[in-house]
Motif scaffolding. Structure first.
Motif, PDB file in Angstrom:
ATOM      1  N   ASP A  98       0.825  -1.216   0.000  1.00  0.00           N
ATOM      2  CA  ASP A  98       0.000   0.000   0.000  1.00  0.00           C
ATOM      3  C   ASP A  98       0.862   1.269   0.000  1.00  0.00           C
ATOM      4  OD1 ASP A  98      -2.310  -1.548   0.131  1.00  0.00           O
ATOM      5  OD2 ASP A  98      -2.419  -1.473   2.311  1.00  0.00           O
ATOM      6  N   GLY A  99       2.172   1.094   0.155  1.00  0.00           N
ATOM      7  CA  GLY A  99       3.072   2.251   0.161  1.00  0.00           C
ATOM      8  C   GLY A  99       2.919   3.142   1.376  1.00  0.00           C
ATOM      9  N   VAL A 100       2.643   2.526   2.532  1.00  0.00           N
ATOM     10  CA  VAL A 100       2.476   3.317   3.757  1.00  0.00           C
ATOM     11  C   VAL A 100       3.327   2.756   4.896  1.00  0.00           C
ATOM     12  CG1 VAL A 100       0.119   4.047   3.192  1.00  0.00           C
ATOM     13  CG2 VAL A 100       0.472   1.971   4.522  1.00  0.00           C
ATOM     14  N   LYS A 101       3.468   3.579   5.924  1.00  0.00           N
ATOM     15  CA  LYS A 101       4.114   3.172   7.169  1.00  0.00           C
ATOM     16  C   LYS A 101       3.152   3.468   8.307  1.00  0.00           C
ATOM     17  CE  LYS A 101       7.749   5.882   6.587  1.00  0.00           C
ATOM     18  NZ  LYS A 101       9.073   6.545   6.672  1.00  0.00           N
ATOM     19  N   VAL A 102       3.279   2.694   9.364  1.00  0.00           N
ATOM     20  CA  VAL A 102       2.515   2.970  10.578  1.00  0.00           C
ATOM     21  C   VAL A 102       3.370   3.905  11.423  1.00  0.00           C
ATOM     22  CG1 VAL A 102       1.471   1.969  12.653  1.00  0.00           C
ATOM     23  CG2 VAL A 102       1.432   0.697  10.493  1.00  0.00           C
ATOM     24  N   LYS A 103       2.765   5.001  11.865  1.00  0.00           N
ATOM     25  CA  LYS A 103       3.488   5.976  12.683  1.00  0.00           C
ATOM     26  C   LYS A 103       2.875   6.003  14.077  1.00  0.00           C
ATOM     27  CE  LYS A 103       4.512  10.943  12.754  1.00  0.00           C
ATOM     28  NZ  LYS A 103       4.157  12.227  12.098  1.00  0.00           N
ATOM     29  N   ILE A 104       3.721   5.862  15.084  1.00  0.00           N
ATOM     30  CA  ILE A 104       3.261   5.972  16.476  1.00  0.00           C
ATOM     31  C   ILE A 104       3.941   7.194  17.076  1.00  0.00           C
ATOM     32  CG2 ILE A 104       3.233   4.880  18.756  1.00  0.00           C
ATOM     33  CD1 ILE A 104       3.335   2.161  17.235  1.00  0.00           C
ATOM     34  N   GLU A 105       3.137   8.095  17.618  1.00  0.00           N
ATOM     35  CA  GLU A 105       3.673   9.319  18.224  1.00  0.00           C
ATOM     36  C   GLU A 105       3.295   9.369  19.685  1.00  0.00           C
ATOM     37  OE1 GLU A 105       1.776  11.843  15.017  1.00  0.00           O
ATOM     38  OE2 GLU A 105       3.128  13.292  15.981  1.00  0.00           O
ATOM     39  N   ILE A 106       4.283   9.671  20.539  1.00  0.00           N
ATOM     40  CA  ILE A 106       3.990   9.898  21.957  1.00  0.00           C
ATOM     41  C   ILE A 106       5.016  10.880  22.497  1.00  0.00           C
ATOM     42  CG2 ILE A 106       5.243   7.761  22.651  1.00  0.00           C
ATOM     43  CD1 ILE A 106       3.099   7.581  24.952  1.00  0.00           C
ATOM     44  N   ASP A 107       4.561  11.884  23.208  1.00  0.00           N
ATOM     45  CA  ASP A 107       5.422  12.923  23.795  1.00  0.00           C
ATOM     46  C   ASP A 107       6.384  13.523  22.756  1.00  0.00           C
ATOM     47  OD1 ASP A 107       4.178  12.108  26.042  1.00  0.00           O
ATOM     48  OD2 ASP A 107       5.926  11.252  27.033  1.00  0.00           O
TER      49      ASP A 107
END
Lengths: 158, 90
Positions: A98-107
């Motif tokens: 799908d040409g995507v990445k999973v991004k996790i953001e915290i602080d």
């Protein structure tokens, strides 16, 4: 487990149940847990349906992939030494195709992955934290569109 | 007999020494732990959050399907009935 419109999933032990719903447009995603309480993430382990209540406008036609966040649940509280596990489902073809990445953001810290696997966070300071998961373009790191492009949960380290 | 008493006396002294020794060790350990604790808590403030990938457990034989709603249906406000079908093919 069943998540409605990306909200914290609720457990159901019976196959049939009723939900009291107001007028609106809904996407239900049902999934299974393993013995460790983590979601099973392969095609067939989960199921999704769109529906409307009270003649609400349906979701726009949209084939964009999306993620459903299983853990943490909204307002989940953790003991100081307890592991914070981010467990999500990926609904789409696959991050790479799908040409995507999973991004996790915290602080203000970011983590990117194309693996559909739980992520364990450690060294979180005491107090409230806001965790956001989203899908971004693999090349440009820009959030992709779609109704369920991102989910945010608030958690507390006690 | 006197030798025997001396032996007991010596044994008592040894026991006393060992117990003293271990207690002093305990307190040393304690203070060391406290030192490392305070270092760790200082580091916690400075250290970044770490992200670790866990192994994803697979079970392709467990199938779940939402039987109701069938999809793109419209319901009246109120109770919506759900029926989930779980099958395992393994």
């Amino acid at each position: 487990m069943l998540s409605l419109n990306g909200a914290s999933p609720k457990p159901y032990s019976m196959p049939n149940f009723l939900m009291d719903l107001n007028k609106g447009t809904y996407r239900a995603v049902a999934f299974l847990l393993n013995e460790e309480g983590l979601s099973l993430k392969e095609y067939g382990n989960f199921s999704a349906r769109d529906f409307t209540v009270g003649e609400s406008r349906p979701f726009p036609e949209d084939d964009a992939p999306y993620v459903i966040l299983h853990l943490p649940a909204e307002q989940q509280a953790y003991a100081p030494e307890e592991a914070v596990i981010v467990d999500f489902l990926y609904l789409g073809g696959g991050p790479e195709s799908d040409g995507v990445k999973v991004k996790i953001e915290i602080d203000g810290q970011e983590y990117y992955t194309q693996e559909i696997a739980p992520v364990q966070l450690s060294k979180l300071s005491k107090g409230p934290h806001s965790l956001k998961i989203s899908l971004v373009g693999a090349a440009n790191d820009q959030e992709i569109g779609g109704v369920f492009a991102s989910e945010t949960r608030n958690i507390i380290i006690e | 007999m006197k030798f025997y008493h001396n032996c007991i006396g010596l044994a008592l002294v040894v026991v006393a020494m060992i117990s003293c020794d271990s207690s002093s060790n305990k307190s040393e350990n304690l203070s060391e732990e406290q030192v490392t604790d305070s270092i760790a808590s200082v580091e916690e403030v400075v250290e970044k959050i770490s992200f670790g990938q866990l192994q994803a457990e697979m079970n392709p034989d467990a199938m779940l399907d939402i039987y109701n709603p069938i999809g793109n249906e419209n319901f009246k406000e109120g109770k919506v009935s759900f029926l989930l079908i779980f099958e395992t093919t393994g």
